[in-house]
Design a protein around this motif. Sequence first.
Motif, PDB file in Angstrom:
ATOM      1  N   LEU A 136     -30.722  63.747  20.352  1.00 49.68           N
ATOM      2  CA  LEU A 136     -31.818  64.595  20.829  1.00 49.68           C
ATOM      3  C   LEU A 136     -31.358  66.047  20.978  1.00 49.68           C
TER       4      LEU A 136
ATOM      5  N   PHE B 173     -34.565  53.444  22.975  1.00 48.33           N
ATOM      6  CA  PHE B 173     -34.645  53.692  21.532  1.00 48.33           C
ATOM      7  C   PHE B 173     -33.569  53.019  20.681  1.00 48.33           C
TER       8      PHE B 173
ATOM      9  N   GLN C 172     -28.188  58.392  21.596  1.00 45.48           N
ATOM     10  CA  GLN C 172     -29.508  59.037  21.571  1.00 45.48           C
ATOM     11  C   GLN C 172     -29.511  60.411  22.240  1.00 45.48           C
TER      12      GLN C 172
ATOM     13  N   ILE D  37     -32.897  56.639  27.664  1.00 40.49           N
ATOM     14  CA  ILE D  37     -33.253  56.805  26.251  1.00 40.49           C
ATOM     15  C   ILE D  37     -32.422  55.896  25.350  1.00 40.49           C
TER      16      ILE D  37
ATOM     17  N   TYR E 296     -40.324  60.964  19.489  1.00 38.28           N
ATOM     18  CA  TYR E 296     -40.805  60.910  20.879  1.00 38.28           C
ATOM     19  C   TYR E 296     -40.661  62.278  21.546  1.00 38.28           C
TER      20      TYR E 296
ATOM     21  N   SER F 298     -36.422  58.348  18.625  1.00 40.05           N
ATOM     22  CA  SER F 298     -36.211  59.177  19.812  1.00 40.05           C
ATOM     23  C   SER F 298     -36.550  60.642  19.527  1.00 40.05           C
TER      24      SER F 298
END
Lengths: 344, 344
Positions: free
Chosen positions: A181, B220, A177, B216, B242, B239
Amino acid sequence: MNHQREIFSCSQPFILESGKTLESFDIVYDTYGKLNANKDNVVLVFHAFSGSNHAAGKLESDDSIGWWDKFIGPNKAINTNESFVICANNIGSCFGSTGPKSVFNNTNKTYGKNFPEVSVTDWNNSIYKLLDSLNIKKVNTAIGASLGGMQVMDLISNKNKSTKKGIIIGASPKPRQFNILLNHVQRSILNLSDKPDALQVARMLSHISYISSNFIEEKFRYNLQKPESRISEDIKYESENYLSYHGKKFEKKFDRNSFRLMTKAMDSYFLDESKIKNIESKVLLISFDDDLLFPSKDMLEFHNLLKMRGIDSYHEKLKGTRGHDSFLYLTEDYQKKLVKFLKK
Amino acid sequence: MNHQREIFSCSQPFILESGKTLESFDIVYDTYGKLNANKDNVVLVFHAFSGSNHAAGKLESDDSIGWWDKFIGPNKAINTNESFVICANNIGSCFGSTGPKSVFNNTNKTYGKNFPEVSVTDWNNSIYKLLDSLNIKKVNTAIGASLGGMQVMDLISNKNKSTKKGIIIGASPKPRQFNILLNHVQRSILNLSDKPDALQVARMLSHISYISSNFIEEKFRYNLQKPESRISEDIKYESENYLSYHGKKFEKKFDRNSFRLMTKAMDSYFLDESKIKNIESKVLLISFDDDLLFPSKDMLEFHNLLKMRGIDSYHEKLKGTRGHDSFLYLTEDYQKKLVKFLKK
């Protein structure tokens, strides 16, 4: 060392995992050393995100030196006296293989944003076509770091293909994740502006994620940037100038649509359990203790999973010198672990 | 709990460290509890980057609850039955104190990009003026995390002022290159576009640096985002949604010029050796083991330096639950360490 650059052109339609089709494609690839009579000395080297087919050496047509030159060559870890090394630029990238900068089906227009989504498996499927054209049935060793490491995982878990050994460096069998991101922010940066600067800034962010905070701390301390060599006005520290400089350099050589495509492919790679059982290769996992993107603990967990499934797996945690980018820098220990495994 | 919101207006010229002058300034501040007769029960709470004066409680005029509500109140760690808590919004910020969104000297125009550069010391100097106006000579305890922690360092090392105790959470006495580079990228994102989206994307990046990758990962997993609740088209994972959601929320409440100013101030803070010797306060340093921006090892090093200089320093490394943002989330251990030190 015998070093060639070739283009493989596939004129048949190529169906991608997304269901879309490329009517044809080119792959540019470099080779090092010689294919033996049995055609069983092939080492496939996969490049990372911004890498290319130019893995080692220097050609007359190309001023630069390959990104893994210290690793590949006569009597080096990947020994071209014995092995025939192939490194291909992935489709969707921007260094000669078909990608967003290529012209779309005999029109005068490039694909640009319309280049179809590609996946790690698509890359490997296109490389199987290249191998077929060379009449190579079996890969001796597949090796790659980061995105290239995902290609190795995909390759060794393909039950229709045979690969004797796989070396996976700084990569993960499932999406992380944190990385997703970071990639999401990088693509969001590209969405902000069509100006080339956006690609510069997106790369600045990925650059931070590649290097280790210890490395930059030691390299730059609290050094202020001299006003006369500042590359942008609001810069105070030398480290900021360094980052902007590298961002600008990258912006000039890379393509924003390739950037999108390839981060998307990384985000989506998932080696599922059903595929793990296909692995028959010996596997070496190499992790670096200061890798922010692919922590050693995750690679150790992957190693344990492989062992539990009866796979002949080895994990080596090395002292990193440059964070995730450590895979580019040869140390004595790194060399030793590669050679030891390759001799197994 | 007695909770007030006030504005302190300083109508005299205020000279900043840069040499520039603010002709006047306002500070909005919240207070909790009651100032005692000796005026020696003052606890100064400093907010972090995007925080405000609204540290705890809920006022009729303000729908939200203070960012440290679990910490401040009757019989809480910062006990308003005993202490008089003051939390002021820094000048240059955007929650009521004079900043880029304020009107410049009776013109109809806001300062915008022209708001002068402010420093950690400038913030404290403006707060001394507020304290003077309240006739407070001595601060009992100063407490703050991140940027607020830098304010505590500056405050306790000011030889002209007296502070009994200082609590510094997740902060550094010198610039960290990793943080500087992240801030540099964030400002570079703002330079790309004047559209509000740029502030959203810059915040998305800082948000990643605040949370822990373990958090995270657990929150997620590999969850895909439902198409109908996607907040932007190219989102695949929950994620990512978010992160974009929180970026958008921030974009609506914050100001891009404050963002620039305050990251610059953080990048420049340096507690030099000559100031360390002024510290007479008891000092508590709190670090979180999963803080990417201010690692425990750096805070331990700072603690050792303080001890060597004969300062009454304590260091507590806590198990973080949310990376750098852990300072916002009260755990039993966190509460215990705060209370223990405050009772010393």
